[in-house]
Scaffold this motif. Structure first.
Motif, PDB file in Angstrom:
ATOM      1  N   MET A 482      71.250  31.158 -16.287  1.00 36.54           N
ATOM      2  CA  MET A 482      71.200  29.712 -16.093  1.00 36.54           C
ATOM      3  C   MET A 482      72.048  29.283 -14.896  1.00 36.54           C
ATOM      4  O   MET A 482      71.721  28.324 -14.193  1.00 36.54           O
ATOM      5  N   ALA A 483      73.151  29.997 -14.638  1.00 38.46           N
ATOM      6  CA  ALA A 483      73.987  29.678 -13.480  1.00 38.46           C
ATOM      7  C   ALA A 483      73.226  29.913 -12.178  1.00 38.46           C
ATOM      8  O   ALA A 483      73.419  29.173 -11.199  1.00 38.46           O
ATOM      9  N   CYS A 484      72.343  30.917 -12.150  1.00 40.93           N
ATOM     10  CA  CYS A 484      71.526  31.154 -10.956  1.00 40.93           C
ATOM     11  C   CYS A 484      70.587  29.968 -10.702  1.00 40.93           C
ATOM     12  O   CYS A 484      70.457  29.494  -9.561  1.00 40.93           O
ATOM     13  N   VAL A 485      69.927  29.501 -11.760  1.00 42.61           N
ATOM     14  CA  VAL A 485      69.035  28.346 -11.610  1.00 42.61           C
ATOM     15  C   VAL A 485      69.837  27.113 -11.212  1.00 42.61           C
ATOM     16  O   VAL A 485      69.409  26.321 -10.359  1.00 42.61           O
ATOM     17  N   SER A 486      71.018  26.951 -11.788  1.00 37.32           N
ATOM     18  CA  SER A 486      71.868  25.818 -11.450  1.00 37.32           C
ATOM     19  C   SER A 486      72.283  25.867  -9.988  1.00 37.32           C
ATOM     20  O   SER A 486      72.332  24.830  -9.308  1.00 37.32           O
ATOM     21  N   TYR A 487      72.592  27.063  -9.483  1.00 34.99           N
ATOM     22  CA  TYR A 487      72.977  27.206  -8.074  1.00 34.99           C
ATOM     23  C   TYR A 487      71.845  26.754  -7.160  1.00 34.99           C
ATOM     24  O   TYR A 487      72.060  26.049  -6.169  1.00 34.99           O
ATOM     25  N   VAL A 488      70.611  27.163  -7.512  1.00 37.20           N
ATOM     26  CA  VAL A 488      69.457  26.783  -6.681  1.00 37.20           C
ATOM     27  C   VAL A 488      69.242  25.271  -6.727  1.00 37.20           C
ATOM     28  O   VAL A 488      68.988  24.637  -5.691  1.00 37.20           O
ATOM     29  N   ILE A 489      69.366  24.666  -7.901  1.00 40.21           N
ATOM     30  CA  ILE A 489      69.151  23.219  -8.016  1.00 40.21           C
ATOM     31  C   ILE A 489      70.237  22.448  -7.271  1.00 40.21           C
ATOM     32  O   ILE A 489      69.960  21.452  -6.590  1.00 40.21           O
ATOM     33  N   CYS A 490      71.484  22.891  -7.375  1.00 38.31           N
ATOM     34  CA  CYS A 490      72.579  22.201  -6.688  1.00 38.31           C
ATOM     35  C   CYS A 490      72.467  22.321  -5.168  1.00 38.31           C
ATOM     36  O   CYS A 490      73.061  21.520  -4.449  1.00 38.31           O
ATOM     37  N   CYS A 491      71.727  23.310  -4.697  1.00 38.50           N
ATOM     38  CA  CYS A 491      71.547  23.493  -3.253  1.00 38.50           C
ATOM     39  C   CYS A 491      70.161  23.027  -2.800  1.00 38.50           C
ATOM     40  O   CYS A 491      69.663  23.473  -1.750  1.00 38.50           O
ATOM     41  N   ARG A 492      69.513  22.171  -3.555  1.00 37.11           N
ATOM     42  CA  ARG A 492      68.133  21.787  -3.247  1.00 37.11           C
ATOM     43  C   ARG A 492      68.040  21.094  -1.894  1.00 37.11           C
ATOM     44  O   ARG A 492      67.043  21.235  -1.178  1.00 37.11           O
ATOM     45  N   GLY A 493      69.055  20.320  -1.499  1.00 36.88           N
ATOM     46  CA  GLY A 493      69.011  19.621  -0.216  1.00 36.88           C
ATOM     47  C   GLY A 493      68.852  20.571   0.959  1.00 36.88           C
ATOM     48  O   GLY A 493      67.887  20.461   1.743  1.00 36.88           O
ATOM     49  N   PRO A 494      69.753  21.508   1.158  1.00 36.50           N
ATOM     50  CA  PRO A 494      69.587  22.472   2.260  1.00 36.50           C
ATOM     51  C   PRO A 494      68.335  23.333   2.118  1.00 36.50           C
ATOM     52  O   PRO A 494      67.704  23.678   3.124  1.00 36.50           O
ATOM     53  N   LEU A 495      67.964  23.675   0.865  1.00 32.67           N
ATOM     54  CA  LEU A 495      66.792  24.529   0.686  1.00 32.67           C
ATOM     55  C   LEU A 495      65.498  23.813   1.072  1.00 32.67           C
ATOM     56  O   LEU A 495      64.568  24.441   1.608  1.00 32.67           O
ATOM     57  N   LEU A 496      65.415  22.516   0.810  1.00 34.54           N
ATOM     58  CA  LEU A 496      64.213  21.772   1.194  1.00 34.54           C
ATOM     59  C   LEU A 496      64.066  21.668   2.701  1.00 34.54           C
ATOM     60  O   LEU A 496      62.956  21.440   3.206  1.00 34.54           O
ATOM     61  N   LEU A 497      65.160  21.855   3.434  1.00 32.98           N
ATOM     62  CA  LEU A 497      65.101  21.814   4.897  1.00 32.98           C
ATOM     63  C   LEU A 497      64.743  23.160   5.508  1.00 32.98           C
ATOM     64  O   LEU A 497      64.437  23.236   6.693  1.00 32.98           O
ATOM     65  N   CYS A 498      64.797  24.211   4.699  1.00 34.11           N
ATOM     66  CA  CYS A 498      64.456  25.550   5.197  1.00 34.11           C
ATOM     67  C   CYS A 498      62.957  25.775   5.082  1.00 34.11           C
ATOM     68  O   CYS A 498      62.319  25.346   4.105  1.00 34.11           O
ATOM     69  N   SER A 499      62.423  26.471   6.069  1.00 29.15           N
ATOM     70  CA  SER A 499      60.988  26.776   6.045  1.00 29.15           C
ATOM     71  C   SER A 499      60.694  28.236   6.372  1.00 29.15           C
ATOM     72  O   SER A 499      59.622  28.739   6.034  1.00 29.15           O
ATOM     73  N   GLN A 500      61.629  28.922   7.035  1.00 25.90           N
ATOM     74  CA  GLN A 500      61.426  30.321   7.408  1.00 25.90           C
ATOM     75  C   GLN A 500      62.031  31.236   6.343  1.00 25.90           C
ATOM     76  O   GLN A 500      63.078  30.932   5.756  1.00 25.90           O
ATOM     77  N   LYS A 501      61.359  32.361   6.124  1.00 27.44           N
ATOM     78  CA  LYS A 501      61.807  33.286   5.083  1.00 27.44           C
ATOM     79  C   LYS A 501      63.185  33.847   5.390  1.00 27.44           C
ATOM     80  O   LYS A 501      64.019  34.007   4.483  1.00 27.44           O
ATOM     81  N   GLN A 502      63.452  34.129   6.677  1.00 24.22           N
ATOM     82  CA  GLN A 502      64.758  34.675   7.033  1.00 24.22           C
ATOM     83  C   GLN A 502      65.882  33.666   6.799  1.00 24.22           C
ATOM     84  O   GLN A 502      67.032  34.046   6.538  1.00 24.22           O
ATOM     85  N   ASP A 503      65.554  32.363   6.867  1.00 24.90           N
ATOM     86  CA  ASP A 503      66.565  31.350   6.574  1.00 24.90           C
ATOM     87  C   ASP A 503      66.962  31.392   5.098  1.00 24.90           C
ATOM     88  O   ASP A 503      68.145  31.258   4.754  1.00 24.90           O
ATOM     89  N   PHE A 504      65.964  31.577   4.229  1.00 25.74           N
ATOM     90  CA  PHE A 504      66.264  31.685   2.796  1.00 25.74           C
ATOM     91  C   PHE A 504      67.075  32.953   2.508  1.00 25.74           C
ATOM     92  O   PHE A 504      67.999  32.935   1.686  1.00 25.74           O
ATOM     93  N   GLU A 505      66.714  34.061   3.169  1.00 25.52           N
ATOM     94  CA  GLU A 505      67.455  35.308   2.966  1.00 25.52           C
ATOM     95  C   GLU A 505      68.914  35.144   3.375  1.00 25.52           C
ATOM     96  O   GLU A 505      69.831  35.595   2.670  1.00 25.52           O
ATOM     97  N   TYR A 506      69.142  34.497   4.492  1.00 23.92           N
ATOM     98  CA  TYR A 506      70.518  34.266   4.938  1.00 23.92           C
ATOM     99  C   TYR A 506      71.255  33.352   3.962  1.00 23.92           C
ATOM    100  O   TYR A 506      72.432  33.579   3.657  1.00 23.92           O
ATOM    101  N   PHE A 507      70.574  32.336   3.463  1.00 20.52           N
ATOM    102  CA  PHE A 507      71.211  31.349   2.595  1.00 20.52           C
ATOM    103  C   PHE A 507      71.740  31.982   1.320  1.00 20.52           C
ATOM    104  O   PHE A 507      72.853  31.674   0.875  1.00 20.52           O
ATOM    105  N   PHE A 508      70.977  32.891   0.715  1.00 19.33           N
ATOM    106  CA  PHE A 508      71.371  33.465  -0.573  1.00 19.33           C
ATOM    107  C   PHE A 508      72.208  34.738  -0.426  1.00 19.33           C
ATOM    108  O   PHE A 508      72.446  35.430  -1.424  1.00 19.33           O
TER     109      PHE A 508
END
Length: 683
Positions: A482-508
């Motif tokens: 549940m903490a993993c899902v919470s981390y993703v939800i709390c970071c929804r703002g920056p994640l919605l601005l990402c569009s490239q796969k490598q950006d997501f890889e760097y983020f996590f």
């Protein structure tokens, strides 16, 4: 903490020498009073260096079971004092390195495992302390233990000791500073046993301290990283006082005096960083009790253990805790022999601790010898419990048994069932964010699995990680997912601005600007508001502690795949060993060929030199022959010239004679001149 010593010039910071030779970290450096020699000490060896040539003169090797605590020069002498982990102390002559004497190990009284040492400026008295509140005071002249000083009950371990010089003590320093485990440095008079003052506190602890050569200042490195400089004169008025004009000596302080009945109570005020205090503390002088019974000796065991406590432990559990040692006794697992190549760590202590932990886990269950991300899971705990390997193992094993349920069922692939459950929870609570991730081609293997396989260690700081796992260990095993899902939800703002796969890889895989408190709060909200049909608790079992006596059997993985991979790894290891063996043989053959080539080249050079010598001798003979030939030709020419000159002269004289004979014929017929020949033989 490098395995060598560097010498630099104080002002120019220029590197003068780099003295290599230690296999362990250098713990102390002692320089002789003449400045010509230095001793460097590590846990396994001590080395004597010549500072004129920066070359090693001698090396002290010891048995592996006995470590070195400290080796140092005594002031104003050529004596080296070596202190070992078995509390033995030896004195050596620095010129010949002959053993001068050994201090007797006290055979009675409580044992004081020595860790800290201090020597007076005249080199006559030695103070030794360690994991106890007792300090042994030795007279090096008589090699006798003359006093045992008991510090206040707040002192449990002596970390460092420093003598404070006095203008009127003539080098026989009387004030001793004792830094204990509570971060407080207490200064006492070793003769009157009066507690003069102390610096530091529990909230502002001291980690290390040094006293100036004049004894006027104390420099302390604080626990918060700051450096405090104290004026001794402002802390106490007991120092730098002239001695009284008349002193009557009652006792000479011989080694055989009985100090067991002497008890001194402190009546003076205690100053703490220029602050007076009315508390009174007793500093006792104890003589080792020669009459202590055998039972007391038997009950006093090293490292704070006691026979009575061990017997109670034995009665409660039926055995001493040996289940972890049975795993470590098997040595390093073959899967982690080359761990440093794949996961290099700057600290050798952490590297060895991680290697031993992973090997113990692999000996416990075969799956842990094949899981590539296991070092990522274990490393935070190794760093946290680096001084308690058994506790570290059991914490990691508990995490694997509870928080990592169903992780290895699809091995060697990620746990798709666990990731799918996290994706279902995210879809229920933030479908917009999930749809964005799907549109960008990002799956749960990219935004959930990196958090799980590293246990958040890549995206959180140390304090944030500790805060999170305080809650992980206090809740059900589903809290981590549940903490993993919470981390993703709390970071929804920056994640919605990402569009490239490598950006997501760097983020996590990197730290982000996140409020851990808000994430933990969101985790509790998800735990309480998630429908039962998609709640992780339906997949996870309740928390299960490790079983007593023996660790539980861990076989929640496809055994045939693990066995196949294990066999393949063993086959590859054997092939590598065979390859290395063959490469070693080839290297030996190549070395032989290299040596033969070197010999052949040397023979060629020798033959070339001989050939040149022969050519030179031939040339010399030829030149000598030419010289002799020219000399003979010159001689023949000279002879020919002489002959021709003689012939020409003869012809000339003959002609003159003929002319005279024709001109004076009467002379030829005159008997008076018959004796003269008609011709003259010039030759």
């Amino acid at each position: 903490t490098h395995l060598s010593c560097k010498l630099t010039v104080q002002y120019t910071k220029q590197l003068v020498s780099w003295m290599r030779g230690h296999e362990g970290a250098v713990s102390s450096i002692s320089v002789h009073s003449s400045g010509r020699f230095a001793i460097t000490t590590s846990s396994d060896t001590a080395q004597l260096w010549d500072l004129d040539t920066f070359q090693r003169k001698r090396k002290l090797n010891i048995r592996q079971s006995v470590g070195i605590q400290r080796v140092f020069f005594l002031p104003l002498s050529n004596t080296i004092l070596s202190c070992f982990s078995d509390d033995s102390i030896f004195a050596w002559e620095s010129d010949t390195l002959d053993c001068k004497y050994q201090l007797p190990v006290p055979d009675s009284g409580p044992r004081v495992p020595y860790k800290a040492f201090a020597i007076t400026r005249d080199g006559r008295s030695l103070a030794a302390g360690g994991r106890s509140n007792l300090i042994h005071l030795w007279c090096l002249g008589s090699q006798q233990l003359i006093r045992v000083i008991q510090m206040p009950t707040l002192v449990r371990t002596v970390r460092q000791m420093e003598f404070v010089p006095d203008s009127f003590d003539g080098g026989a320093n009387q004030t001793l500073g004792v830094l204990s485990q509570d971060g407080v440095m207490r200064f006492i008079n070793i003769h009157t046993c009066k507690l003069l003052f102390h610096v530091g506190s529990h909230d502002n602890a001291i980690t290390a301290a040094a006293v100036s050569p004049s004894g006027r200042h104390i420099v302390a490195i604080m626990d918060n990283g700051s450096i405090n400089i104290y004026s001794v004169q402002s802390l106490t008025q007991e120092l730098n006082k002239p001695p009284p004009s008349q002193v009557k000596v009652i006792s000479g302080g011989k080694a055989d005096e009985d100090f067991s009945n002497i008890k001194v109570k402190v009546r003076s005020d205690i100053h703490r960083a220029a602050k007076s205090s009315d508390r009174r503390t007793n500093v006792k002088i104890l003589r080792p009790p020669f009459g202590s019974g055998a039972e007391e000796k038997e009950n006093d065991l090293p490292a704070g253990l006691n026979k009575k406590r061990l017997v109670a432990l034995l009665k409660g559990f039926g055995e001493y805790p040996a289940k972890y040692s049975s795993l470590t006794d098997k040595g390093l697992h073959t899967a982690y022999l080359s761990l440093s190549d794949k996961y290099p760590i700057k600290s050798q202590k952490l590297q060895r601790g991680l290697q031993r932990l992973l090997s113990a886990l692999a000996h416990w269950s075969a799956i842990f010898g094949e899981v590539e991300y296991l070092p990522l899971i274990a490393f935070p705990f190794v760093k946290l419990f680096q001084n308690n390997p058994m506790l570290c193992f059991e914490v990691v094993a508990t995490v694997l048994v509870n928080c990592c349920q169903h992780w290895f069922e699809y091995f060697p692939n990620p746990p798709l069932n666990v990731l799918s459950m996290a994706e279902n929870v995210l879809a229920h609570h933030d479908n917009e964010l999930l749809q964005h991730l799907v549109d960008c081609g990002v799956t749960s293997q990219l935004y959930v699995w990196p958090l799980l396989e590293t246990l958040f260690s890549e995206v959180l700081t140390r304090d944030e990680w500790l805060r999170l796992f305080d809650n992980v260990f206090s809740n059900s095993p589903s809290f981590l997912l549940m903490a993993c899902v919470s981390y993703v939800i709390c970071c929804r703002g920056p994640l919605l601005l990402c569009s490239q796969k490598q950006d997501f890889e760097y983020f996590f895989h990197h730290r982000n600007n996140l409020d851990v408190g808000a994430m933990i709060k969101e985790t509790y909200r998800l735990l309480s508001n998630t429908p039962p049909e998609i709640h992780p608790r339906t997949l996870h079992s309740d928390f299960t502690p490790l079983t007593k006596g023996q660790y539980p059997v861990f076989n929640h993985y496809p055994e045939f795949i693990v066995e196949y991979q294990s066999k393949e790894r063993e086959r590859i290891r054997l092939q590598e060993m065979e390859y290395l063996r063959e490469r070693g043989l080839l290297a030996q053959e190549e070395e032989k060929l290299t040596q033969q080539r070197a010999k052949l080249a040397a023979m060629k050079r020798e033959l070339k030199v001989k050939e040149l010598q022969l050519l030179d001798a031939t040339r010399r003979r030829f030149l000598q022959h030419e010289h002799d030939l020219r000399a003979s030709q010159i001689q023949r020419l000279e002879q020919e010239i002489s002959r021709k000159v003689s012939t020409a002269l003869f012809i000339h004289v003959t002609r003159i004679g003929v002319q005279r004979a024709t001109t004076f014929p009467q002379l030829r017929n005159n008997p008076k001149y018959k004796c003269f020949p008609t011709t003259f033989n010039i030759c």
